[in-house]
Design an enzyme around this catalytic site. Structure first.
Site: not given
Ligand code: ADP
Length: 191
Positions: A10, A115, A121, A132, A153, A156
């Site tokens: 990202k 993953r 996350t 992360r 973070n 993706h």
């Molecule tokens: P991941 O990227 O770990 O698969 P998700 O698909 O649940 O996580 O969410 C996509 C992205 O949205 C996350 O990587 C994060 O950057 C953001 N995100 C998710 N939940 C939150 C939250 N509660 N507050 C801020 N950002 C969030």
């Protein structure tokens, strides 16, 4: 047995100049790069990548609520759709903030392994040894929430076979993917 998965470094990861270190983690684990490019996402791509669906919104709701409950904070969202829409908008803005590096990795269990390599996350609770957990600055739900922005973070990675298929098709055309070579890892695993 081979799977394909989409990984995005990202805009925060690109700006931090740790793209090489990030790519190394996947290569070290045995995954093979079959496509890689730098992309400035437009609104359409960002929206398609972070498309709002019921299941994702419920999952974000549960994960975020758990984070709030654990830190004793009042959860501000009324339901999964409210948080889903908010986070989707923030995600789109963040993805378009600067160029991203899009990569397709291939290998046995590529989705599960990727993953594991990226971690969870929220960087704060992501284990040491994950991307992360190791590189994402001091970042948490609480800090992101204060700034009314998404968690920065770094990375993706597709979370299922169905999303990997959908996401790879969004970011790459078939002729941008090159799997017709062998890595050392593949040669070692051959009989
Ligand atoms: P991941 O990227 O770990 O698969 P998700 O698909 O649940 O996580 O969410 C996509 C992205 O949205 C996350 O990587 C994060 O950057 C953001 N995100 C998710 N939940 C939150 C939250 N509660 N507050 C801020 N950002 C969030």
């Amino acid at each position: 047995m081979d799977e394909r998965t989409l990984v995005l470094i990202k805009p925060d990861g690109v700006r931090k100049s740790i793209s090489g270190k990030i790519v190394s983690r996947f290569e070290d684990a045995g995954l093979k790069i079959i496509g890689m490019k730098m992309v400035y996402a437009d609104k359409e791509l960002a929206e398609n990548h972070y498309y709002l669906n019921e299941e994702w919104a419920r999952n974000v709701y549960e994960k975020t609520k758990k984070g709030y409950d654990e830190s004793g904070k009042k959860f501000p969202y009324k339901d999964h759709l409210e948080i889903g829409k908010t986070i989707q908008k923030w995600n789109m803005e963040f993805l378009m903030e600067g160029p991203v590096i899009a990569i397709v990795f291939q290998g046995p269990h590529a989705i599960e392994i990727s993953r594991k390599i990226i971690g969870s996350t929220e960087p704060r609770t992501s284990p040491a040894g994950t991307i992360r957990g190791d590189f994402a600055s001091v970042e948490s739900y609480a800090v992101a929430d204060e700034g009314k922005r998404v968690l920065r973070n770094l990375i993706h990675a597709s979370d299922s076979t169905a999303s990997a298929k959908r996401e790879i098709a969004l970011w790459f055309s078939v002729d941008e993917l090159h799997s017709n070579y062998k890595t050392v890892h593949e040669l070692i695993l051959e009989k």
